[in-house]
Write a protein that holds these residues in place. Structure first.
Motif, PDB file in Angstrom:
ATOM      1  N   GLU A  36       0.666  -1.145   0.137  1.00 33.01           N
ATOM      2  CA  GLU A  36       0.120   0.059   0.050  1.00 33.01           C
ATOM      3  C   GLU A  36       0.790   1.334   0.075  1.00 33.01           C
ATOM      4  OE1 GLU A  36      -3.175  -0.334   2.733  1.00 33.01           O
ATOM      5  OE2 GLU A  36      -3.373  -2.518   2.671  1.00 33.01           O
ATOM      6  N   LEU A  37       1.903   1.141  -0.570  1.00 35.64           N
ATOM      7  CA  LEU A  37       2.902   2.362  -0.965  1.00 35.64           C
ATOM      8  C   LEU A  37       2.111   3.737  -1.462  1.00 35.64           C
ATOM      9  CD1 LEU A  37       5.524   3.737  -0.610  1.00 35.64           C
ATOM     10  CD2 LEU A  37       6.389   2.656  -2.856  1.00 35.64           C
ATOM     11  N   ASP A  38       0.978   3.107  -2.197  1.00 36.39           N
ATOM     12  CA  ASP A  38       0.310   4.259  -3.026  1.00 36.39           C
ATOM     13  C   ASP A  38      -0.665   5.287  -2.150  1.00 36.39           C
ATOM     14  OD1 ASP A  38      -1.135   1.906  -2.437  1.00 36.39           O
ATOM     15  OD2 ASP A  38      -2.751   2.515  -3.832  1.00 36.39           O
ATOM     16  N   ARG A  39      -0.641   4.906  -0.757  1.00 34.87           N
ATOM     17  CA  ARG A  39      -1.517   5.602   0.183  1.00 34.87           C
ATOM     18  C   ARG A  39      -0.601   6.629   0.978  1.00 34.87           C
ATOM     19  NH1 ARG A  39      -4.669   1.370   3.804  1.00 34.87           N
ATOM     20  NH2 ARG A  39      -5.965   2.994   4.473  1.00 34.87           N
ATOM     21  N   ALA A  40       0.941   6.462   0.466  1.00 35.64           N
ATOM     22  CA  ALA A  40       1.703   7.510   1.136  1.00 35.64           C
ATOM     23  C   ALA A  40       2.534   8.438   0.265  1.00 35.64           C
ATOM     24  CB  ALA A  40       2.734   6.567   2.043  1.00 35.64           C
ATOM     25  N   GLU A  41       3.271   9.425   0.730  1.00 33.53           N
ATOM     26  CA  GLU A  41       4.058  10.077   0.126  1.00 33.53           C
ATOM     27  C   GLU A  41       5.419   9.998   0.700  1.00 33.53           C
ATOM     28  OE1 GLU A  41       3.204  14.329   0.367  1.00 33.53           O
ATOM     29  OE2 GLU A  41       3.019  14.664   2.295  1.00 33.53           O
TER      30      GLU A  41
END
Length: 312
Positions: A36-41
């Motif tokens: 779920e890297l896409d949920r972070a910056e």
């Protein structure tokens, strides 16, 4: 190439770095495996590095910037506190996490933090286990309380509130943005270049707890943390304790606070004297030497401050 239009992140990951480009490279690459890297910056704060840090980050963004929301920022004011505050100012998410430039997070790291904050609306901050990656053989004296200066932490396999005597470490901590309002990291504390001052994290968590904030430990918020061979010496750990003593003194700005600190020093000296009678192992003997160095750092700082006040 124009940066993609990413959705607002749920988590901002701040990585502050100073002259450790090759270690930073490994940390950045490890992020690609996170669930779920896409949920972070990812926000990399370069704190006046003179090595190839900028090149490492720019290469990472060029290679993965289409699907990883990552930015590079150069902070000219030297000091870890200044770098962290710059990252907070850039962060877009309501949850802000800090990761060291030489730490490798578990694949569930991001998901664990977001889920934990969602399930615990009363939780202000959290941390997790930090396991060492030793560059060279672990010294025989590195046991017990001496693990904490190396940020070796394991509070078990269950979620729990942090004991009052312990806080999450900067290598692996997260907090709500709201908890940091008015509580940015103090610039007079924290590492500056190679000076091992500390205390800035403890100060922030003291403010959070003073406002009733809950600080919790989660066993799945885990990272592995690199420990270079240069730090696995008696000289380094004694200097680390000396600087901790300095940090303790720097935090005391009033006569009342200084008097309280001197009382703690006196009690600590008595405790050390009693402990030395039963010190048998190489670790316990080393701990006594380190605690004496902490006291020396405190007293030297107080004396120097008095001398400067008298002269000025």
């Amino acid at each position: 190439m124009e940066k993609p239009n990413f959705p607002r992140p749920e988590l901002s990951v701040i990585i502050c770095t100073y002259n450790r480009a090759d270690l930073l490279d490994k940390t950045l690459v490890s992020l690609l495996s996170l669930h779920e890297l896409d949920r972070a910056e990812i926000i990399v704060i370069d704190n006046r590095s003179s090595d190839h840090t900028a090149e490492v980050v720019q290469r990472f963004i060029a290679a993965h910037g289409e699907f990883v929301n990552a930015v590079y920022y150069y902070e000219a004011e030297q000091g870890l506190s200044a770098a962290r505050n710059a990252g907070i100012g850039l962060a877009a998410a309501d949850i802000i996490a800090f990761l060291d430039d030489d730490a490798i997070p578990a694949v569930s790291w991001i998901r664990t933090m977001i889920s934990a904050f969602e399930r615990n609306p009363d939780m202000s901050a959290m941390g997790g286990p930090i396991a060492p990656i030793f560059e060279s053989e672990r010294p025989a004296w590195l046991t017990g309380p001496l693990e904490l200066p190396y940020t070796i932490v394991n509070l078990g396999t269950e979620e729990r509130e942090y004991p009052r005597s312990l806080n999450p470490f900067g290598a692996n901590m997260a907090m709500r943005r709201q908890a940091l309002e008015g509580n940015l990291f103090p610039l007079h504390l924290g590492r500056k270049g190679n000076l091992l001052l500390s205390g800035e994290e403890s100060w922030v968590f003291e403010q959070i707890r003073a406002k009733g904030g809950l600080v919790k430990y989660h066993p799945d918020m885990a990272v592995d943390h690199f420990v270079p061979a240069a730090r696995l010496s008696k000289e380094w750990i004694m200097n680390r304790y000396y600087c901790q003593g300095m940090s303790n003194a720097v935090q005391c700005t009033s006569l009342k606070e200084k008097a309280k600190l001197l009382g703690k020093v006196a009690a600590k000296l008595l405790y050390i004297a009693v402990s030395s009678l039963n010190a048998r192992s190489v670790g316990s003997k080393m701990l006594i030497r380190c605690r004496l160095e902490s006291i020396r750092g405190t007293m030297d700082t107080i004396r120097n401050h008095k001398s400067q006040s008298a002269a000025g």
